[in-house]
Design a protein around this motif. Structure first.
Motif, short mmCIF file in Angstrom:
data_model
loop_
_atom_site.label_atom_id
_atom_site.label_comp_id
_atom_site.label_asym_id
_atom_site.label_seq_id
_atom_site.Cartn_x
_atom_site.Cartn_y
_atom_site.Cartn_z
N ARG A 11 0.78 -1.05 0.00
CA ARG A 11 0.00 0.00 0.00
C ARG A 11 0.92 1.24 0.00
O ARG A 11 1.11 1.90 0.91
N SER A 147 -2.87 -5.29 -2.70
CA SER A 147 -2.67 -4.47 -1.50
C SER A 147 -3.46 -3.18 -1.58
O SER A 147 -3.95 -2.68 -0.57
N SER A 151 -6.28 -2.50 1.18
CA SER A 151 -6.14 -1.34 2.05
C SER A 151 -7.41 -0.51 2.05
O SER A 151 -7.85 -0.02 3.09
N GLU A 226 2.30 4.45 7.84
CA GLU A 226 2.47 3.35 6.89
C GLU A 226 3.51 2.34 7.39
O GLU A 226 4.22 1.73 6.60
N SER A 230 2.51 -3.10 10.39
CA SER A 230 1.05 -3.12 10.18
C SER A 230 0.29 -2.81 11.46
O SER A 230 -0.73 -3.44 11.77
N GLN A 323 3.86 0.04 4.19
CA GLN A 323 2.56 -0.06 3.53
C GLN A 323 2.53 0.89 2.33
O GLN A 323 3.24 1.88 2.29
N THR A 396 1.03 -5.27 4.98
CA THR A 396 -0.43 -5.29 5.01
C THR A 396 -0.97 -4.09 5.78
O THR A 396 -0.48 -3.77 6.86
N ALA A 397 -1.96 -3.43 5.22
CA ALA A 397 -2.59 -2.32 5.92
C ALA A 397 -3.54 -2.86 6.98
O ALA A 397 -4.33 -3.76 6.70
#
Length: 449
Positions: A11, A147, A151, A226, A230, A323, A396-397
């Motif tokens: 992300r 992603s 997100s 970010e 996560s 992210q 990963t968000a």
């Protein structure tokens, strides 16, 4: 090049409240490339292709100029939908979203980040779930980096799909080649760990010829929101801050360690934005970790010899970067033109359009590695190591607290507390406790209104 394609990959940002929309790249113009459309890259043809529609596109990303809009958005859309009339407005004194909504002239598409969705789209109740249109037109979402979709769903109520991505961004490491040449030290490289980077930062912090050189600067706003672990800022269920935790202690002990390096602390008040400015203006910082879009500040600096490598990673999480911070096309629900807006947006996600954008310096959101490999080929920064953006998988968000995120800028609160800690010399535990108290206070105040 490792490009995430599975839901486990997470992300970009140039954007998060911390994204700092002023950083978004003012990409230079360039000739468009061509590529054969991939199967299922566009919606099933319908009678709507020849119908007339007037769409207003409103951009909160001020760097997307009228010229860029006409060349990179209007031209491709009208080539496919010749009877569409497009109006483009840029956020500013002449075009305020609240005034447009109140006057009954709400836009049909809003260009912004997830943070912008929380501060602009949702407060005005413009959001529209595209899930049914994706099914109706059999649009193939697997073409898009998962992603960016994940997100947005994590940030939306009940996993809704309020938009589709335009381009992406994430944190990288910039370095000043002239300083490394001066000290006779090998350049940074893709795939470094945080430990390796800290050693290099220490090595590059020194005083030479009366000039004090600092090894590292951190653009912390994006690095917090970010983050690679996560971590969420506000618990998605309890409406409580979630920053005073062992995981956040690990993160901030790391960030603080760079400013614990002797002589690497900035002379004045710490500010991540100033760190990036000092990197290219004062040219006394060897490395800075910041969103890749930050190069838009200095791509025209002819005497500045810089390049990019991937952001450092944790040894226990190899290959996991920050992210992604993605800019999206958010489709509005208010004018009963959501389907036409959806068709216009998907017309901008073809291989051909994304290839041209990638060459100009806007990172593609497609999983097509041949397109991502062309990043920046026709930009003013041609020849830089842009592929570093895709060296790691995007983290990963985390699930977003969809109720409080539009109301409380927890990332900004935490960033300010970090800066205060660097200036005062307090410890991470104290900083996180104070940040949590301030975030919870902001949550309580927001709920009381």
């Amino acid at each position: 090049m490792n490009r995430t394609k599975s839901k486990s990959a997470g992300r970009v940002p140039w954007i998060a409240a911390a994204l700092c929309l002023s950083l978004l790249p003012a990409c230079a113009g360039g000739s468009s490339g061509t590529a054969k459309p991939a199967p299922n890259e566009q919606p099933v043809q319908s009678k709507m292709q020849n119908e007339a529609a007037e769409l207003t596109i409103y951009s909160i990303v001020a760097s997307i100029t009228q010229e860029e809009f006409q060349r990179t958005m209007e031209a491709p859309i009208k080539a496919k939908y010749p009877n569409y009339k497009l109006n483009y407005m840029i956020s500013g004194t002449q075009a305020k979203l609240d005034n447009m909504v109140m006057s009954g002239n709400a836009p049909d598409i809003v260009i912004t980040s997830i943070a912008g969705m929380n501060s602009n789209v949702i407060p005005f109740q413009l959001q529209y779930d595209l899930t049914d249109l994706v099914k109706k037109h059999k649009y193939d979402l697997s073409r898009i980096d998962s992603s960016t979709i994940e997100s947005l769903r994590n940030a939306s109520e009940n996993g809704a799909l309020y938009g589709l991505p335009k381009y992406t961004n994430s944190v990288v490491l910039f370095y000043n080649k002239d300083i490394f040449d001066k000290f006779g030290v090998a350049y940074p490289k893709d795939g470094m760990t945080w430990d390796e980077t800290a050693k290099l930062a220490t090595q590059m912090t020194r005083k030479v010829d009366g000039i004090s050189y600092r090894g590292m600067g951190l653009f912390t706003s994006n690095m917090i929101v970010e983050n690679q672990l996560s971590l969420s800022l506000i618990d998605a269920k309890s409406d409580k801050a979630s920053v005073n935790s062992p995981e956040y202690q690990k993160l901030f002990q790391l960030y603080k360690s760079f400013y614990d390096i002797v002589d690497n602390k900035p002379a004045g008040t710490f500010n991540g934005d100033n760190e990036l400015n000092s990197f290219y203006k004062d040219k006394n910082i060897a490395m800075v970790i910041a969103p890749m879009s930050g190069y838009g500040r200095f791509e025209n600096e002819k005497d500045f010899n810089w390049d990019i490598v991937s952001a450092p990673t944790f040894s226990d999480k190899p290959g996991i970067g920050f992210q992604a911070n993605t800019i999206y096309y958010f489709v509005s629900n208010v004018n009963k033109k959501a389907e036409q807006a959806f068709l216009a947006v998907t017309g901008l996600l073809t291989d051909e359009v994304q290839l041209a954008a990638s060459k100009e310096g806007r990172p593609t959101i497609l999983t097509n590695e041949k397109i991502s490999a062309t990043l920046g080929e026709e930009s003013k920064a041609k020849g830089k190591n842009f592929k570093a953006l895709f060296h790691n998988k995007f983290a990963t968000a985390p699930a977003l607290n969809v109720k409080m995120a539009p109301l409380v800028n927890a990332g900004s609160i935490l960033d300010k507390e970090f800066g205060a800690m660097i200036g005062s010399g307090t410890d991470v535990n104290t900083m996180l406790r104070q940040a949590e108290e301030k975030i919870n206070k902001a949550i309580s105040e927001a709920k009381s209104k």
